[in-house]
Design a protein around this motif. Structure first.
Motif, short mmCIF file in Angstrom:
data_model
loop_
_atom_site.label_atom_id
_atom_site.label_comp_id
_atom_site.label_asym_id
_atom_site.label_seq_id
_atom_site.Cartn_x
_atom_site.Cartn_y
_atom_site.Cartn_z
N GLU A 182 0.85 -1.20 0.00
CA GLU A 182 0.00 0.00 0.00
C GLU A 182 0.88 1.24 0.00
O GLU A 182 1.53 1.55 0.98
CB GLU A 182 -0.92 -0.01 1.23
CG GLU A 182 -2.13 0.90 1.12
CD GLU A 182 -1.81 2.39 1.18
OE1 GLU A 182 -2.22 3.12 0.25
OE2 GLU A 182 -1.15 2.82 2.13
N LEU A 183 0.90 1.94 -1.13
CA LEU A 183 1.71 3.15 -1.27
C LEU A 183 0.87 4.41 -1.38
O LEU A 183 1.34 5.50 -1.07
CB LEU A 183 2.58 3.06 -2.53
CG LEU A 183 3.65 1.98 -2.59
CD1 LEU A 183 4.25 1.93 -3.98
CD2 LEU A 183 4.71 2.24 -1.54
N GLU A 184 -0.35 4.28 -1.84
CA GLU A 184 -1.15 5.43 -2.24
C GLU A 184 -1.30 6.49 -1.15
O GLU A 184 -1.29 7.69 -1.43
CB GLU A 184 -2.53 4.96 -2.70
CG GLU A 184 -3.30 6.00 -3.45
CD GLU A 184 -4.57 5.45 -4.08
OE1 GLU A 184 -5.47 6.26 -4.33
OE2 GLU A 184 -4.65 4.23 -4.33
N VAL A 222 13.88 7.81 -9.44
CA VAL A 222 13.94 6.97 -8.24
C VAL A 222 15.31 6.31 -8.18
O VAL A 222 15.78 5.74 -9.16
CB VAL A 222 12.83 5.89 -8.30
CG1 VAL A 222 12.88 5.00 -7.06
CG2 VAL A 222 11.45 6.54 -8.44
N GLY A 223 15.95 6.38 -7.03
CA GLY A 223 17.24 5.74 -6.83
C GLY A 223 17.15 4.23 -6.96
O GLY A 223 16.06 3.63 -6.88
N ALA A 262 6.90 12.12 -16.48
CA ALA A 262 7.88 11.07 -16.79
C ALA A 262 8.51 10.62 -15.48
O ALA A 262 8.62 11.39 -14.53
CB ALA A 262 8.96 11.61 -17.73
N LYS A 263 8.92 9.37 -15.47
CA LYS A 263 9.61 8.83 -14.30
C LYS A 263 10.53 7.72 -14.74
O LYS A 263 10.31 7.10 -15.79
CB LYS A 263 8.62 8.36 -13.24
CG LYS A 263 7.79 7.17 -13.64
CD LYS A 263 6.72 6.86 -12.64
CE LYS A 263 5.36 7.39 -12.92
NZ LYS A 263 4.91 7.76 -14.17
N ALA A 277 5.74 7.20 -9.08
CA ALA A 277 4.33 7.49 -9.34
C ALA A 277 3.65 8.17 -8.15
O ALA A 277 2.58 8.75 -8.31
CB ALA A 277 3.59 6.20 -9.71
N LEU A 278 4.28 8.13 -6.99
CA LEU A 278 3.73 8.86 -5.83
C LEU A 278 3.60 10.35 -6.12
O LEU A 278 2.87 11.06 -5.44
CB LEU A 278 4.65 8.68 -4.62
CG LEU A 278 4.66 7.31 -3.96
CD1 LEU A 278 5.83 7.20 -2.99
CD2 LEU A 278 3.34 7.07 -3.25
N TRP A 279 4.30 10.86 -7.12
CA TRP A 279 4.34 12.29 -7.42
C TRP A 279 3.16 12.75 -8.27
O TRP A 279 2.93 13.94 -8.43
CB TRP A 279 5.66 12.60 -8.12
CG TRP A 279 6.09 14.01 -8.17
CD1 TRP A 279 6.57 14.68 -9.27
CD2 TRP A 279 6.15 14.97 -7.10
NE1 TRP A 279 6.90 15.98 -8.94
CE2 TRP A 279 6.66 16.17 -7.60
CE3 TRP A 279 5.81 14.91 -5.75
CZ2 TRP A 279 6.84 17.32 -6.83
CZ3 TRP A 279 5.99 16.05 -4.96
CH2 TRP A 279 6.49 17.23 -5.51
#
Length: 194
Positions: free
Chosen positions: A48-50, A87-88, A121-122, A97-99
């Motif tokens: 769960e990241l959202e 992302v490192g 972009a990511k 995608a959290l952004w």
């Protein structure tokens, strides 16, 4: 943002006077604001990241405010935007995608509820990685004069357990735009959503 401590913030401004053709009457300005933050999800899988997007909203607002100030302080003069994340190597693409919400909605809020989707972009990247952040018009996706990208990055990041979050804003079209399409002056209410 206790889960995303900031190590570094960088703001870059470009003023484009010409692109091989005649000098512009009004130079185009582009600016990027980047924050290098600790990735609390590095080296482990978290289902769960959202909910973490909520923690990043203050960062989105702060970077938006810095960009508006860097471009002269008049939000109405800003007509292009984009966002991105690097992302490192100890993270995963989904951490970038959290952004989407905190970066995109912050710019839309600060610019007066801009209508168009914020291009994004990511990528995963090593130390010193660079990212081309796509740019589009703030109120209509089909304004070709504002299709662009700005290369961003920081020399000392992201470290494996960090994320570089970036926002980009612009004032004016590409200097010598002449590819037709919808003109910014002809945008109608829902052109941003086509």
């Amino acid at each position: 943002m206790p889960d995303f401590p900031i190590r570094k913030i960088a703001v870059t401004i470009e003023e484009i006077l010409h692109d091989g053709g005649p000098p512009a009457h009004i130079p185009r300005r582009r600016a990027a604001a980047l924050a290098v933050v600790k990735n609390p999800f590095a080296d482990r899988y978290v289902e769960e990241l959202e909910s973490a997007m909520e923690d990043l909203k203050p960062l989105g607002l702060m970077l938006s405010d810095r960009l508006i100030a860097a471009l002269g302080g008049d939000a109405k003069a800003i007509d292009g935007y984009g966002k991105g994340a690097i992302v490192g190597s100890a993270g995963e693409l989904e951490h970038g995608a959290l952004w989407h919400v905190p970066g995109g909605y912050a710019m839309r809020e600060r610019l007066g509820e801009a209508k168009a989707i914020v291009p994004s972009a990511k990528k995963l990247g090593a130390f010193g990685a660079r990212l081309d952040v796509p740019i589009g018009h703030v109120n209509a996706a089909y304004v070709r004069s504002h299709f662009d990208a700005m290369e961003v990055g920081v020399p000392d990041g992201p470290r494996p357990d960090e994320i570089v979050f970036a926002l980009v804003m612009t004032s004016g079209p590409r200097i010598h735009d002449r590819m037709g399409g919808l003109k910014a002056s002809d945008i109608k209410a829902w052109d941003g959503l086509r």
